[in-house]
Design an enzyme around this catalytic site. Structure first.
Site, mmCIF file in Angstrom:
data_model
loop_
_atom_site.group_PDB
_atom_site.id
_atom_site.type_symbol
_atom_site.label_atom_id
_atom_site.label_comp_id
_atom_site.label_asym_id
_atom_site.label_seq_id
_atom_site.Cartn_x
_atom_site.Cartn_y
_atom_site.Cartn_z
ATOM 1 N N HIS A 131 0.832 -1.122 0.057
ATOM 2 C CA HIS A 131 0.015 -0.014 0.102
ATOM 3 C C HIS A 131 0.922 1.480 -0.114
ATOM 4 O O HIS A 131 0.332 2.184 0.266
ATOM 5 C CB HIS A 131 -0.747 0.073 1.208
ATOM 6 N N CYS A 142 4.205 15.634 -12.436
ATOM 7 C CA CYS A 142 5.310 14.965 -13.395
ATOM 8 C C CYS A 142 5.665 13.462 -12.711
ATOM 9 O O CYS A 142 6.180 12.868 -13.309
ATOM 10 C CB CYS A 142 6.611 15.828 -13.334
ATOM 11 N N ASN A 242 -2.537 -13.197 15.972
ATOM 12 C CA ASN A 242 -3.512 -12.062 16.120
ATOM 13 C C ASN A 242 -4.286 -12.225 17.424
ATOM 14 O O ASN A 242 -4.771 -13.227 17.753
ATOM 15 C CB ASN A 242 -4.503 -12.103 14.570
ATOM 16 N N PRO A 243 -4.420 -10.992 18.241
ATOM 17 C CA PRO A 243 -4.954 -11.384 19.650
ATOM 18 C C PRO A 243 -6.568 -11.534 19.633
ATOM 19 O O PRO A 243 -6.960 -12.364 20.523
ATOM 20 C CB PRO A 243 -4.733 -10.035 20.210
HETATM 21 P P1 OAD Z 1 -7.542 -3.933 10.081
HETATM 22 O O1 OAD Z 1 -7.547 -2.714 11.121
HETATM 23 O O2 OAD Z 1 -8.434 -4.234 9.097
HETATM 24 O O3 OAD Z 1 -7.316 -5.324 11.098
HETATM 25 C C1 OAD Z 1 -6.265 -5.283 11.991
HETATM 26 C C2 OAD Z 1 -6.015 -6.560 12.699
HETATM 27 O O4 OAD Z 1 -5.032 -6.555 13.441
HETATM 28 C C3 OAD Z 1 -7.151 -6.988 13.187
HETATM 29 O O5 OAD Z 1 -7.258 -8.303 12.840
HETATM 30 C C4 OAD Z 1 -6.902 -6.895 14.836
HETATM 31 O O6 OAD Z 1 -7.489 -8.020 15.510
HETATM 32 C C5 OAD Z 1 -5.210 -7.059 14.796
HETATM 33 N N1 OAD Z 1 -4.701 -6.692 15.970
HETATM 34 C C6 OAD Z 1 -4.954 -5.510 16.634
HETATM 35 N N2 OAD Z 1 -4.059 -5.401 17.681
HETATM 36 C C7 OAD Z 1 -2.917 -6.269 17.389
HETATM 37 C C8 OAD Z 1 -1.692 -6.556 17.770
HETATM 38 N N3 OAD Z 1 -1.172 -5.650 18.903
HETATM 39 N N4 OAD Z 1 -0.907 -7.500 17.430
HETATM 40 C C9 OAD Z 1 -1.374 -8.383 16.318
HETATM 41 N N5 OAD Z 1 -2.486 -8.008 15.720
HETATM 42 C C10 OAD Z 1 -3.367 -7.298 16.196
HETATM 43 O O7 OAD Z 1 -6.102 -3.621 9.665
HETATM 44 P P2 OAD Z 1 -5.638 -4.422 8.079
HETATM 45 O O8 OAD Z 1 -5.752 -5.600 7.934
HETATM 46 O O9 OAD Z 1 -4.212 -4.107 8.017
HETATM 47 O O10 OAD Z 1 -5.638 0.037 3.217
HETATM 48 O O11 OAD Z 1 -6.401 -3.544 6.902
HETATM 49 C C11 OAD Z 1 -6.026 -3.762 5.436
HETATM 50 C C12 OAD Z 1 -5.970 -2.469 5.014
HETATM 51 O O12 OAD Z 1 -7.359 -1.907 5.355
HETATM 52 C C13 OAD Z 1 -4.957 -1.289 5.306
HETATM 53 O O13 OAD Z 1 -3.592 -1.513 4.734
HETATM 54 C C14 OAD Z 1 -5.849 -0.203 4.804
HETATM 55 C C15 OAD Z 1 -6.910 -0.332 5.313
HETATM 56 O O14 OAD Z 1 -7.971 0.350 4.663
HETATM 57 C C16 OAD Z 1 -5.345 1.133 2.733
HETATM 58 O O15 OAD Z 1 -5.022 2.096 3.287
HETATM 59 C C17 OAD Z 1 -5.406 0.673 1.228
#
Ligand code: OAD
Length: 273
Positions: A131, A142, A242-243
């Site tokens: 991303h 440009c 993942n917690p």
């Molecule tokens: P999400 O916010 O959808 O998911 C976050 C995940 O992290 C969840 O499954 C939580 O349970 C987990 N989580 C929370 N705290 C944690 C910790 N301390 N250790 C491990 N896991 C933990 O985020 P993403 O899956 O990254 O895209 O979302 C994907 C994309 O959605 C992002 O890159 C972004 C967003 O829209 C763009 O901006 C293009």
């Protein structure tokens, strides 16, 4: 009860470390959860970014363009939160453990959906940023890009942080960073509806892997969310840390319900001994 639970988690760390030791090509696939312990809110957890800001407004080019004209105060509020969070954020023990794993020759690449650059700052060298990177700038006119610089990004947003600034289109445009060609620089990140970056590198990496570490992602955003399935189909084992959710339960070999900042140092520490 508590001691039994701790023994159960320790056994999972042992199994995960053994699986990594026995694998010849390990790749990590990260989401926002990996940076949560650096103080960066995830998107979809309670209190997450998409609960407080509308992704269609601050996460799309059209939404931003429209809001800068109609509601510049909301864009400024979003930028202020991003600036405040990122100016404090440093790599956490989860990022550092992944960097150590690469340095030990046991991790081929980190594929991340995060734009915060923290994995590189922790010392990882092979980072695939699906991303984009918030600290790399791209001229909208440009298309020239400048290498990632956290300092330049924070400096360029600072003029917009002035609490006395009256939100207006003119105020935002006057303070936007400019390229030599006169065009406005934007962060080189992928907004909704835009092409994901380095996707073929990511697919190649997971297809070569015999183990995929799925870390802190809800698996809700395509095409990134297709990577674990592709790895599994190519024969890889899958570990998910993942917690709160095992979003890939149908293909997970080991699921560890723990924060990555706690679990990853435990696992990597076992490999060193
Ligand atoms: P999400 O916010 O959808 O998911 C976050 C995940 O992290 C969840 O499954 C939580 O349970 C987990 N989580 C929370 N705290 C944690 C910790 N301390 N250790 C491990 N896991 C933990 O985020 P993403 O899956 O990254 O895209 O979302 C994907 C994309 O959605 C992002 O890159 C972004 C967003 O829209 C763009 O901006 C293009």
């Amino acid at each position: 009860m508590r001691a039994a639970a701790d023994r159960g988690t320790a056994a999972l760390y042992d199994r995960a470390a053994l699986m990594i030791r026995e694998s010849s090509g390990v790749v990590a696939f990260c989401g926002a959860g990996v940076s949560a312990e650096s103080g960066i809110a995830t998107f979809r957890d309670a209190g997450g970014l998409w609960e407080r800001f509308d992704p269609m407004e601050v996460g799309t080019a059209e939404g931003i363009a429209e809001a800068v004209v109609r509601a510049p105060g909301r864009i400024l509020a979003f930028l202020r939160e991003v600036h405040a969070t990122l100016s404090r954020a440093v790599p956490n023990p989860g990022h550092v453990a992944l960097a150590r794993l690469e340095q030990a020759g046991k991790l081929d690449a980190v594929i991340t959906q995060n734009v915060d650059d923290l994995q590189r700052q922790a010392g990882s060298r092979r980072v695939i940023e699906l991303h984009g990177n918030l600290y790399r700038r791209r001229c909208v006119a440009c298309l020239r890009t400048l290498p990632p610089s956290r300092k330049d990004f924070l400096d360029s947003v600072r003029p917009l942080m002035d609490p006395g600034l009256v939100p207006s289109l003119a105020a935002v445009l006057a303070r936007a960073p400019r390229c030599e060609c006169g065009g406005i620089f934007r962060p080189d990140v992928v907004l909704f509806g835009e092409m994901v970056q380095q996707l073929s590198d990511a697919f190649e990496a997971v297809e070569r892997a015999d183990m995929l570490l799925v870390l802190g992602t809800s698996g809700q955003v395509y095409p990134a969310s297709a990577l674990p399935g592709r790895a599994k189909a190519a024969g890889a084992k899958v570990l998910n840390v993942n917690p709160t959710e095992d979003a890939f339960s149908h293909l997970t070999d080991i699921y560890i319900p723990e924060k990555t900042g706690i679990a990853l140092p435990e696992i990597v520490g076992r490999l060193a001994s």
